[in-house]
Design a protein around this motif. Structure first.
Motif, PDB file in Angstrom:
ATOM      1  N   LEU A  80       0.832  -1.214   0.000  1.00  0.00           N
ATOM      2  CA  LEU A  80       0.000   0.000   0.000  1.00  0.00           C
ATOM      3  C   LEU A  80       0.864   1.261   0.000  1.00  0.00           C
ATOM      4  CD1 LEU A  80      -2.838  -1.035   2.480  1.00  0.00           C
ATOM      5  CD2 LEU A  80      -3.025  -0.693  -0.002  1.00  0.00           C
ATOM      6  N   LEU A  81       1.951   1.244   0.758  1.00  0.00           N
ATOM      7  CA  LEU A  81       2.871   2.385   0.747  1.00  0.00           C
ATOM      8  C   LEU A  81       3.485   2.576  -0.638  1.00  0.00           C
ATOM      9  CD1 LEU A  81       4.741   1.897   4.144  1.00  0.00           C
ATOM     10  CD2 LEU A  81       3.233   3.802   3.536  1.00  0.00           C
ATOM     11  N   ALA A  82       3.845   1.477  -1.291  1.00  0.00           N
ATOM     12  CA  ALA A  82       4.418   1.552  -2.633  1.00  0.00           C
ATOM     13  C   ALA A  82       3.398   2.094  -3.634  1.00  0.00           C
ATOM     14  CB  ALA A  82       4.938   0.181  -3.066  1.00  0.00           C
ATOM     15  N   VAL A  83       2.147   1.664  -3.507  1.00  0.00           N
ATOM     16  CA  VAL A  83       1.082   2.178  -4.386  1.00  0.00           C
ATOM     17  C   VAL A  83       0.919   3.685  -4.188  1.00  0.00           C
ATOM     18  CG1 VAL A  83      -1.424   2.155  -4.776  1.00  0.00           C
ATOM     19  CG2 VAL A  83      -0.146   0.000  -4.631  1.00  0.00           C
ATOM     20  N   ALA A  84       0.905   4.123  -2.948  1.00  0.00           N
ATOM     21  CA  ALA A  84       0.780   5.557  -2.668  1.00  0.00           C
ATOM     22  C   ALA A  84       1.976   6.315  -3.237  1.00  0.00           C
ATOM     23  CB  ALA A  84       0.667   5.789  -1.165  1.00  0.00           C
ATOM     24  N   HIS A  85       3.160   5.741  -3.095  1.00  0.00           N
ATOM     25  CA  HIS A  85       4.377   6.383  -3.605  1.00  0.00           C
ATOM     26  C   HIS A  85       4.349   6.498  -5.132  1.00  0.00           C
ATOM     27  CE1 HIS A  85       8.572   7.416  -4.137  1.00  0.00           C
ATOM     28  NE2 HIS A  85       8.715   6.369  -4.931  1.00  0.00           N
ATOM     29  N   VAL A  86       4.014   5.418  -5.804  1.00  0.00           N
ATOM     30  CA  VAL A  86       3.976   5.420  -7.277  1.00  0.00           C
ATOM     31  C   VAL A  86       2.896   6.378  -7.774  1.00  0.00           C
ATOM     32  CG1 VAL A  86       3.464   3.994  -9.315  1.00  0.00           C
ATOM     33  CG2 VAL A  86       4.994   3.127  -7.535  1.00  0.00           C
TER      34      VAL A  86
END
Length: 152
Positions: free
Chosen positions: A99-105
């Motif tokens: 989820l953090l990676a999705v938010a970052h991307v």
């Protein structure tokens, strides 16, 4: 894997979990509450969470082998039962990292997520991170009790 260089593999593998799971949890929480940290650490958090998720069943399997070698006592059984729950915390930590990676991307592509969704991710990451740290402590404490209380 039951032994490594003559030592029970569980004794070696558990140290990876004891260090990496709380470290990953702390870094994930940092990424959740501090966008600048997320920009620098999100891929490390995702990688570490994947490593923890892979190592967790290896560690519990090695622990079950060791449990059969040392014999089943109530305190060892308690430790084994708590250890079996770690996979749920590892998987939750992996989901949090994704989820953090999705938010970052999304932010990097200029398509920021809604404030409510971003806040929800942050709350989820903090809850999972704190729960993981607490559970690692509980499992480790019960393992120490199982190991050292029988020797005293």
């Amino acid at each position: 894997m039951s032994t490594f260089n003559g030592l029970p593999a569980h004794v070696l593998l558990v140290h990876f979990i004891v260090v990496l799971a709380p470290l990953t949890a702390v870094l994930a929480i940092l990424c959740a509450v501090w966008p600048a940290a997320r920009q620098r650490l999100v891929w490390l958090v995702l990688t570490l969470s994947l490593i923890v998720t892979v190592l967790t069943p290896l560690t519990t399997d090695a622990g079950e082998w060791l449990e059969h070698k040392v014999g089943r006592s109530p305190i060892v059984h308690t430790h084994a039962e708590l250890g079996d729950t770690m996979i749920f915390f590892s998987l939750a930590l992996l989901v949090a990292a994704v989820l953090l990676a999705v938010a970052h991307v999304s932010a990097a592509r200029g398509r920021s997520l809604s404030t409510v969704f971003t806040a929800g991710i942050a709350v989820f990451v903090v809850v999972v991170g704190v729960a993981t740290i607490v559970q690692v402590y509980r499992i480790g404490d019960s393992g120490a009790q199982a190991t050292w209380s029988q020797r005293a």
